[in-house]
Design an enzyme around this catalytic site. Structure first.
Site, PDB file in Angstrom:
ATOM      1  N   VAL A  69       0.850  -1.196   0.000  1.00 18.42           N
ATOM      2  CA  VAL A  69       0.000   0.000   0.000  1.00 18.42           C
ATOM      3  C   VAL A  69       0.884   1.245   0.000  1.00 18.42           C
ATOM      4  O   VAL A  69       1.830   1.344   0.787  1.00 18.42           O
ATOM      5  CB  VAL A  69      -0.937   0.014   1.220  1.00 18.42           C
ATOM      6  CG1 VAL A  69      -1.827   1.246   1.198  1.00 18.42           C
ATOM      7  CG2 VAL A  69      -1.790  -1.241   1.232  1.00 18.42           C
ATOM      8  N   ASP A 110     -11.795 -10.847   8.319  1.00 19.57           N
ATOM      9  CA  ASP A 110     -10.474 -10.584   8.905  1.00 19.57           C
ATOM     10  C   ASP A 110     -10.546  -9.389   9.852  1.00 19.57           C
ATOM     11  O   ASP A 110      -9.745  -8.456   9.775  1.00 19.57           O
ATOM     12  CB  ASP A 110      -9.437 -10.338   7.800  1.00 19.57           C
ATOM     13  CG  ASP A 110      -8.000 -10.506   8.311  1.00 19.57           C
ATOM     14  OD1 ASP A 110      -7.829 -11.078   9.403  1.00 19.57           O
ATOM     15  OD2 ASP A 110      -7.076 -10.058   7.625  1.00 19.57           O
TER      16      ASP A 110
END
Length: 722
Positions: free
Chosen positions: A407, A518
């Site tokens: 990212v 998650d």
């Protein structure tokens, strides 16, 4: 005849020079062997024979040891590796032999590409830890027929192996038996050269104390100028490269012999010319003559020889050289122009190919069929715009790395700050599923869910663009608290309500139910006003309204995984509830989901919490700051709610909508009283929980996660404050 004499003399000179270089593996006057191991410079045995103390070798009764790290040396390579004997960590019933390796500030680290972390034994969860006892890698070995049928590709029967992180300086290991698999067998864990541990061979001798491992080395805390000035100023056959390690703030220098040379590049004149003419394999003159030159050779015909090379041959070589040079110049100009044209055309074709392969046509079709059109729902970004926004994916723009991608922080042309997730891979069989989820996520509009702004599908792997959240993760604020602005009880309760509301929206209020799959504190971000934002939908799944679960390969995060999901491979909305219950425990206790500082039976925060409630010691594990600020009845009410969320039976857990209602009730009743009659009747078998969690915590492979943030755990929208 004259040429043959010249050739013989030249060959003898080369052979003499080569033998001299071979003898100069060490500095002149220094020992170059210890036992059967060659010790080349910059390593050395006696003072003055090594570059500095870090490369000193202690020769003990014919056995060499690197003095600074006290490891036995088996081989030193000038290419930058050292093979050493690495200790084996063993654990048997009643006896545990713990050996560790600490390379500290030495110029050595374990080679990521050459070594593997290996565990030998039955029914074990073996974890490699760092200096802080935090898990950094691990694997599971299975021996019974029930688990053998699962065909784990990442482990073998009676042993398992996994890769190690880069730049590893410390090795230690700890193990525990899988729940219900107690036996008298021993466990052996070690870092070893993958070439030595061949999976097709029988297992190694379990009695061994050391195994071969590979270390990387280079010259640290020095400069290229220093080395060139001291050792190889006159070494025309050598070259050195210099890099700077930002993490350790040191210079790293590596030296090599140039092509056509061989020897020790760290010595003056250490790289000698290779006589290619002496070996037909090293030249392509075939039946023509061959003349060796420094670093290369020349082929010639017999009629051109007068004292080696005559004037006719020289003129021929000059004409060939000039003609070749002019031809190469025009060829380069034409090639450059053609290259630019072909490159532009190929780039367009590649973008079209990737766009189609990544489901671009399907995405356009789905977005254009929705109300409001493409532009209002999901923007399709151009790859060049995202390259510019991230400064061509500059390393300094990285916010986090993980198993699914990297990212980057970026700024769009309109000034908006965004997070760009660059995926590592895309399974072509799941393209349609990926596109469906992107469309669904683009339509989610909730203030506590990170918004997906758009994507780019014309690169090899898809790029996703999110809104940028600036204040870090909940994990950081809980476990690395800012003393000047700690998370108060009121803030923690509000964050819990916001996350619960977001999950309730995903489960029951969105157009199609979505399971996050998650939920953990590192996937909960905080904005500048400390409002919670649920992030990272990389493993999320949408389902039909009439479905109750999805069946998938078990994956999740170590410490947050629903035991019922682990046993059945069926993920339900109650699996998200379980993970949220673990987050509540983090907020209440300030402790990590998995901690190797607690006793072996209490390493799981879930089991530690349930056992504390059973023994009426709950308040002893609550964060002291919460005890000062919150009322006992409020804390107990939230604790009982967490206990219900962590019930082994998914049917007995509340829905996220019910969780929101109860948390709102706690907040509204702050300062009042809350009865416990609604919680006293909750059934919970603590022993059963311990066993089920132990089974669930052995989920390994590419999803093994110790819940400790690292370079392996992507924090997709986190501001890099370093």
């Amino acid at each position: 005849m004259g040429f043959q004499l010249v050739f013989q003399v030249t060959f003898l000179l080369w052979l003499t020079k080569t033998l001299q270089v071979a003898a100069q593996g060490a500095l002149p006057g220094c020992l170059d062997e210890c036992g059967n191991v060659t010790i080349p410079y910059p390593f050395g045995i006696n003072p003055g024979c090594y570059f500095n103390d870090r490369y000193a070798v202690d020769c003990r009764n014919g056995t060499p040891f690197i003095a600074g790290i006290n490891l036995e040396v088996q081989e030193i390579s000038l290419s930058g590796t050292v093979q050493v004997r690495s200790p084996v960590v063993s654990s048997c019933p009643g006896v545990e032999i713990r050996r560790f390796v600490d390379l500290g500030n030495s110029p050595f680290n374990f080679s990521e590409s050459s070594n593997r972390f290996i565990a030998v034994g039955c029914n074990n969860l073996v974890v490699m830890t760092d200096l802080n006892h935090s898990a950094i890698a691990g694997c599971v070995s299975i021996c019974d027929d029930e688990h053998r049928a699962l065909n784990f590709s990442f482990s073998g029967i009676n042993y398992c192996q996994t890769t190690i992180p880069p730049n590893l300086k410390f090795f230690n290991a700890t193990s525990q038996k899988l729940y219900g698999k107690s036996d008298s067998s021993c466990t052996f864990a070690f870092l070893a050269d993958k070439q030595w541990f061949n999976l097709s061979d029988p297992l190694p001798d379990k009695a061994m104390k050391y195994v071969p491992a590979v270390l990387n080395w280079a010259l640290y805390n020095t400069t290229k100028t220093e080395i060139l000035g001291v050792r190889i100023r006159n070494n025309t056959g050598a070259f050195c490269s210099e890099t700077y390690d930002n993490s350790s703030e040191t210079s790293i220098v590596r030296c090599f012999c140039k092509r056509g040379f061989q020897g020790n590049p760290y010595l003056t004149g250490g790289c000698a010319d290779i006589n290619e003419c002496a070996n037909a394999i090293l030249n392509d003159c075939n039946r023509a003559g061959c003349i060796n030159t420094e670093g290369y050779y020349i082929c010639y015909n017999d009629d051109t020889i007068i004292d080696g090379i005559n004037s006719k041959f020289q003129r021929k070589m000059i004409i060939i050289g000039v003609g070749t040079g002019v031809g190469v110049l025009f060829l380069l100009i034409g090639s450059w122009w053609l290259y630019k044209v072909v490159k532009k055309r190929n780039n367009m074709k590649r973008k079209e190919k990737f766009f189609k392969r990544n489901g671009g046509l399907l995405l356009q079709e789905k977005l254009s069929s929705t109300d409001g059109g493409v532009d209002q729902k999901m923007k399709l970004f151009d790859s060049k715009d995202l390259e510019k926004a991230t400064d061509h994916y500059n390393e300094n723009r990285i916010l986090g790395r993980g198993g699914q991608g990297t990212v980057y922080k970026g700024m769009l042309s309109d000034g908006r700050i965004v997070a760009v997730k660059k995926s590592k891979m895309m399974d072509e069989e799941k393209v349609e599923q990926f596109i469906n989820e992107v469309v669904i996520l683009s339509q989610i509009n909730h203030r506590n869910i990170v918004k997906v702004l758009g994507c780019c599908l014309e690169t090899e792997f898809p790029l996703l663009v999110y809104e940028f959240i600036s204040n870090g993760t909940l994990f950081q604020h809980i476990h690395d608290q800012n003393e000047e602005f700690p998370l108060s009880w009121e803030m923690r309760l509000r964050i819990a309500i916001e996350v619960a509301g977001a999950l309730s929206y995903l489960h029951s209020a969105s157009s199609i139910p979505i399971y996050h799959r998650d939920i953990k504190s590192t996937n909960i971000l905080l904005d500048d006003k400390y409002r919670a934002k649920v992030a990272d939908f990389g493993t999320s799944r949408s389902i039909a309204i009439d479905q109750t679960h999805v069946t998938t390969v078990v994956q999740g995060t170590f410490g947050y995984l629903d035991p019922e999901y682990f046993q059945s491979s069926q993920f339900t909305e109650k699996s998200d509830v379980y993970s949220f219950g673990v987050v509540i425990l983090e907020l209440l206790t300030g402790q990590k989901p998995i901690s190797f500082t607690r006793s072996q039976g209490d390493r799981s925060l879930t089991t530690y919490f349930i056992q504390s409630m059973k023994e009426n010691h709950l308040l002893e594990i609550i964060d002291p700051q919460i005890l000062k600020e919150g009322g006992k009845e409020e804390i107990m009410a939230v604790a009982f709610l967490a206990k219900r969320c962590l019930n082994l039976s998914g049917r007995k857990r509340p829905t996220m909508k019910e969780v929101v209602v109860e948390l709102e009730g706690v907040r509204m009743s702050q300062g009042g009283t809350i009865g416990e009659e609604n919680y006293e009747g909750v059934e919970y078998n603590a022993t059963e929980l311990v066993g089920a969690w132990d089974a669930a915590s052995t989920s390994t492979g590419s999803y093994f996660d110790s819940s400790i943030p690292s370079s392996l755990d992507v924090q997709p929208l986190l501001l890099n404050k370093s």
